[in-house]
Design an enzyme around this catalytic site. Structure first.
Site, PDB file in Angstrom:
ATOM      1  N   ASN A  19      24.932  42.586  14.911  1.00 45.78           N
ATOM      2  CA  ASN A  19      26.213  42.936  15.514  1.00 45.78           C
ATOM      3  C   ASN A  19      27.280  42.608  14.481  1.00 45.78           C
ATOM      4  O   ASN A  19      27.665  41.457  14.318  1.00 45.78           O
ATOM      5  CB  ASN A  19      26.402  42.125  16.804  1.00 45.78           C
ATOM      6  CG  ASN A  19      27.705  42.462  17.510  1.00 45.78           C
ATOM      7  OD1 ASN A  19      28.532  43.221  16.997  1.00 45.78           O
ATOM      8  ND2 ASN A  19      27.889  41.894  18.679  1.00 45.78           N
ATOM      9  N   ARG A  74      24.301  47.137  16.857  1.00 46.18           N
ATOM     10  CA  ARG A  74      25.292  47.443  17.885  1.00 46.18           C
ATOM     11  C   ARG A  74      26.377  48.304  17.238  1.00 46.18           C
ATOM     12  O   ARG A  74      26.939  47.948  16.209  1.00 46.18           O
ATOM     13  CB  ARG A  74      25.928  46.153  18.387  1.00 46.18           C
ATOM     14  CG  ARG A  74      27.063  46.448  19.329  1.00 46.18           C
ATOM     15  CD  ARG A  74      27.764  45.205  19.769  1.00 46.18           C
ATOM     16  NE  ARG A  74      28.797  45.573  20.709  1.00 46.18           N
ATOM     17  CZ  ARG A  74      29.995  45.022  20.740  1.00 46.18           C
ATOM     18  NH1 ARG A  74      30.317  44.084  19.886  1.00 46.18           N
ATOM     19  NH2 ARG A  74      30.864  45.420  21.632  1.00 46.18           N
ATOM     20  N   HIS A 124      31.224  48.101  26.733  1.00 47.95           N
ATOM     21  CA  HIS A 124      30.335  47.114  27.353  1.00 47.95           C
ATOM     22  C   HIS A 124      29.105  47.779  27.987  1.00 47.95           C
ATOM     23  O   HIS A 124      28.456  47.188  28.851  1.00 47.95           O
ATOM     24  CB  HIS A 124      31.032  46.331  28.505  1.00 47.95           C
ATOM     25  CG  HIS A 124      32.013  45.299  28.064  1.00 47.95           C
ATOM     26  ND1 HIS A 124      33.108  44.985  28.814  1.00 47.95           N
ATOM     27  CD2 HIS A 124      32.052  44.502  26.968  1.00 47.95           C
ATOM     28  CE1 HIS A 124      33.807  44.028  28.199  1.00 47.95           C
ATOM     29  NE2 HIS A 124      33.189  43.730  27.074  1.00 47.95           N
ATOM     30  N   GLY A 160      34.325  38.565  30.468  1.00 44.52           N
ATOM     31  CA  GLY A 160      34.308  37.648  29.321  1.00 44.52           C
ATOM     32  C   GLY A 160      35.714  37.628  28.745  1.00 44.52           C
ATOM     33  O   GLY A 160      36.682  37.769  29.487  1.00 44.52           O
ATOM     34  N   ASN A 161      35.841  37.455  27.432  1.00 43.67           N
ATOM     35  CA  ASN A 161      37.172  37.597  26.824  1.00 43.67           C
ATOM     36  C   ASN A 161      37.666  39.014  27.023  1.00 43.67           C
ATOM     37  O   ASN A 161      38.819  39.249  27.340  1.00 43.67           O
ATOM     38  CB  ASN A 161      37.118  37.258  25.338  1.00 43.67           C
ATOM     39  CG  ASN A 161      37.086  35.769  25.119  1.00 43.67           C
ATOM     40  OD1 ASN A 161      37.843  35.036  25.759  1.00 43.67           O
ATOM     41  ND2 ASN A 161      36.207  35.309  24.254  1.00 43.67           N
ATOM     42  N   ARG A 183      44.277  40.781  26.539  1.00 43.86           N
ATOM     43  CA  ARG A 183      44.612  42.211  26.713  1.00 43.86           C
ATOM     44  C   ARG A 183      45.169  42.455  28.110  1.00 43.86           C
ATOM     45  O   ARG A 183      44.697  41.874  29.082  1.00 43.86           O
ATOM     46  CB  ARG A 183      43.367  43.068  26.519  1.00 43.86           C
ATOM     47  CG  ARG A 183      42.947  43.215  25.076  1.00 43.86           C
ATOM     48  CD  ARG A 183      41.636  43.986  24.968  1.00 43.86           C
ATOM     49  NE  ARG A 183      40.600  43.154  24.387  1.00 43.86           N
ATOM     50  CZ  ARG A 183      39.307  43.427  24.442  1.00 43.86           C
ATOM     51  NH1 ARG A 183      38.884  44.514  25.048  1.00 43.86           N
ATOM     52  NH2 ARG A 183      38.435  42.623  23.878  1.00 43.86           N
ATOM     53  N   MET A 230      39.571  30.891  30.138  1.00 45.23           N
ATOM     54  CA  MET A 230      39.580  30.740  31.592  1.00 45.23           C
ATOM     55  C   MET A 230      39.313  29.303  32.037  1.00 45.23           C
ATOM     56  O   MET A 230      39.865  28.847  33.033  1.00 45.23           O
ATOM     57  CB  MET A 230      38.576  31.708  32.223  1.00 45.23           C
ATOM     58  CG  MET A 230      38.571  31.710  33.730  1.00 45.23           C
ATOM     59  SD  MET A 230      40.213  32.003  34.447  1.00 45.23           S
ATOM     60  CE  MET A 230      40.140  33.752  34.781  1.00 45.23           C
ATOM     61  N   ILE A 251      32.906  34.353  32.113  1.00 42.73           N
ATOM     62  CA  ILE A 251      33.608  33.989  33.348  1.00 42.73           C
ATOM     63  C   ILE A 251      32.750  34.334  34.566  1.00 42.73           C
ATOM     64  O   ILE A 251      32.579  33.524  35.481  1.00 42.73           O
ATOM     65  CB  ILE A 251      34.975  34.708  33.420  1.00 42.73           C
ATOM     66  CG1 ILE A 251      35.863  34.286  32.238  1.00 42.73           C
ATOM     67  CG2 ILE A 251      35.662  34.430  34.758  1.00 42.73           C
ATOM     68  CD1 ILE A 251      37.135  35.117  32.070  1.00 42.73           C
ATOM     69  N   GLU A 293      22.961  41.201  25.773  1.00 38.52           N
ATOM     70  CA  GLU A 293      23.133  42.475  25.071  1.00 38.52           C
ATOM     71  C   GLU A 293      22.158  42.620  23.907  1.00 38.52           C
ATOM     72  O   GLU A 293      21.668  43.708  23.630  1.00 38.52           O
ATOM     73  CB  GLU A 293      24.585  42.589  24.570  1.00 38.52           C
ATOM     74  CG  GLU A 293      25.550  42.812  25.725  1.00 38.52           C
ATOM     75  CD  GLU A 293      27.008  42.601  25.356  1.00 38.52           C
ATOM     76  OE1 GLU A 293      27.437  41.434  25.283  1.00 38.52           O
ATOM     77  OE2 GLU A 293      27.711  43.591  25.144  1.00 38.52           O
TER      78      GLU A 293
HETATM   79  P1  ADP Z   1      33.050  37.329  24.872  1.00 40.23           P
HETATM   80  O1  ADP Z   1      33.665  38.431  25.644  1.00 40.23           O
HETATM   81  O2  ADP Z   1      33.863  36.927  23.668  1.00 40.23           O
HETATM   82  O3  ADP Z   1      31.571  37.475  24.616  1.00 40.23           O
HETATM   83  P2  ADP Z   1      32.248  35.369  26.858  1.00 40.23           P
HETATM   84  O4  ADP Z   1      31.461  36.342  27.646  1.00 40.23           O
HETATM   85  O5  ADP Z   1      31.555  34.232  26.208  1.00 40.23           O
HETATM   86  O6  ADP Z   1      33.213  36.051  25.817  1.00 40.23           O
HETATM   87  O7  ADP Z   1      33.347  34.749  27.874  1.00 40.23           O
HETATM   88  C1  ADP Z   1      34.344  33.884  27.452  1.00 40.23           C
HETATM   89  C2  ADP Z   1      35.163  33.459  28.665  1.00 40.23           C
HETATM   90  O8  ADP Z   1      34.304  32.780  29.601  1.00 40.23           O
HETATM   91  C3  ADP Z   1      36.289  32.484  28.325  1.00 40.23           C
HETATM   92  O9  ADP Z   1      37.469  32.838  29.033  1.00 40.23           O
HETATM   93  C4  ADP Z   1      35.756  31.170  28.853  1.00 40.23           C
HETATM   94  O10 ADP Z   1      36.785  30.311  29.230  1.00 40.23           O
HETATM   95  C5  ADP Z   1      34.986  31.640  30.065  1.00 40.23           C
HETATM   96  N1  ADP Z   1      34.088  30.591  30.555  1.00 40.23           N
HETATM   97  C6  ADP Z   1      32.985  30.076  29.954  1.00 40.23           C
HETATM   98  N2  ADP Z   1      32.482  29.061  30.686  1.00 40.23           N
HETATM   99  C7  ADP Z   1      33.275  28.930  31.790  1.00 40.23           C
HETATM  100  C8  ADP Z   1      33.290  28.080  32.929  1.00 40.23           C
HETATM  101  N3  ADP Z   1      32.371  27.135  33.087  1.00 40.23           N
HETATM  102  N4  ADP Z   1      34.261  28.267  33.848  1.00 40.23           N
HETATM  103  C9  ADP Z   1      35.202  29.209  33.679  1.00 40.23           C
HETATM  104  N5  ADP Z   1      35.251  30.048  32.638  1.00 40.23           N
HETATM  105  C10 ADP Z   1      34.304  29.918  31.693  1.00 40.23           C
END
Ligand code: ADP
Length: 371
Positions: A7, A70, A159, A189-190, A220, A258, A306, A356
């Protein structure tokens, strides 16, 4: 089969090695092209090869059966994974105007790997491909049709690999065939997007021409009135940076992670509480919309950082949806079970960790098996 999944981002190269679809090792080379980092993607790849040899995972790239890449944007052309050849590379390059940040980096990974191992079969797996089953009424924007016909401006969705992966897992948990399964999958996620899956196929998704549309994300904005960026531009502001990097949770409360938003909200911080409410409000808006679109829903699926970890977001998102047959079991939700709905819930609610890389490895393997 030994498959390396790559990736490639603009400044990082993530890798994961699979043997017969079992994960062997993974890692990331960061700060490509930055001070203190490696020079370019070729050097990053060289570093990965050395790392894999040193930890005994792989003698050299010559011991691989194939590579799965990817690729973010496959446009309308790529509806499934493909074996990479010169023509495919040209097609991915031709799509750069649609994904100026992502496709060049993905291509760099592909081209460097081809230089290093010209005879190794390589497969491109596209983020957009899963959504190519959307009907025209779902992907067309109501702007003059020539923008679609001449420039390819339409909803593509992203996604896709993640939505496809969790959808298959959900169908398995339901004991149903994908082709008879209706789902609403939430990748939070982010970046965040939601997908309406009808009989196993993407019918609609919240991201659009770019990954900026749809849900509220870390930085975003998601859906906004299209006059807003025009207004910003008239004021001489950099709308692209504001909407991509300074908006979302961060724009609302100064924090894009988050976990920290939740912490601050729990401590009584009003801005963080409102950011959380706006985030969840948008999710609920889409759950309702996609429910109407699908007619019948077998399960609602939460995934992404999240979706997988935030019991609070899941609980707020499912609040008062009992009339739609979506009934959360608060206890199971807090305990982080896989099925977090009450037994009688007409619509199941699942938490499914996305994977993924495994999905890319599976798709790459399927292409390689046909060679
Ligand atoms: P990406 O899209 O970069 O792959 P991820 O899928 O890892 O990101 O998601 C990142 C998000 O998940 C961040 O906002 C992080 O705060 C949130 N996150 C991870 N663990 C927790 C948790 N235990 N409670 C709430 N939010 C979480």
């Amino acid at each position: 089969m030994k498959i390396l999944v790559l990736n490639a981002g603009s400044s990082s190269l993530k890798y994961k090695l699979f043997e017969d679809l079992q994960s062997i090792t993974e890692g990331v080379v960061e700060r490509i092209g930055e001070a203190g980092g490696v020079k370019d993607h070729a050097e990053a790849l060289g570093k990965i090869e050395v790392l894999l040899a040193e930890n005994g995972a792989l003698r050299s790239f010559d011991a691989l059966d194939g590579v799965g890449h990817r690729v973010v944007h496959g446009g309308e052309r790529f509806v499934e994974p493909v074996r990479i050849d010169d023509e495919v590379i040209d097609a991915i390059r031709a799509l750069i105007p649609l994904a100026p940040l992502h496709n060049p980096a993905n291509l760099a990974g592909i081209e460097m790997m081809r230089q290093r191992a010209p005879h190794l079969p390589q497969v491109a797996v596209f983020d957009t491909a899963f959504h190519q089953t959307m009907k025209k009424e779902a992907y067309l924007y109501a702007i003059p049709i020539e923008f679609y016909e001449k420039e390819g401006i339409r909803r593509y969705g992203f996604h896709g690999t993640s939505h496809a992966y969790v959808a298959k897992e959900a169908a398995r948990m339901l004991g149903q065939d994908m082709s008879e399964t209706n789902l609403i999958t939430l990748h939070l996620g982010n970046g965040a997007s939601v997908c309406a899956i009808k009989r196993g196929k993407s019918a609609e998704t919240s991201m659009g021409f770019t990954p900026l549309q749809g849900l509220v994300m870390g930085t975003r904005c998601g859906d906004i009135d299209p006059e807003i960026p025009l207004w910003m531009v008239k004021k001489g502001l950099d709308a692209e940076v504001i909407l991509n990097k300074k908006s979302g949770l961060k724009g609302l409360c100064g924090e894009n992670d988050m976990r920290l938003v939740e912490e601050r909200a729990a401590g009584g911080d009003e801005a963080a509480k409102m950011a959380l409410e706006v985030f969840v409000h948008r999710i609920r808006h889409y759950i309702g919309a996609y429910y109407a679109l699908l007619g019948e829903v077998d399960a609602l699926v939460f995934t992404g950082g999240i979706g997988e970890h935030s019991a609070l977001v899941r609980q707020l998102a499912c609040r008062s949806l009992e009339n739609l047959g979506i009934c959360l079991d608060t206890q199971k939700n807090l305990e982080g079970e896989c099925d977090i709905s009450v037994n009688e819930s007409l619509v199941k609610i699942f938490v499914i960790p996305t994977n993924e890389e495994l999905e890319i490895a599976r798709q790459a393997e399927a292409v390689l098996e046909k060679l």
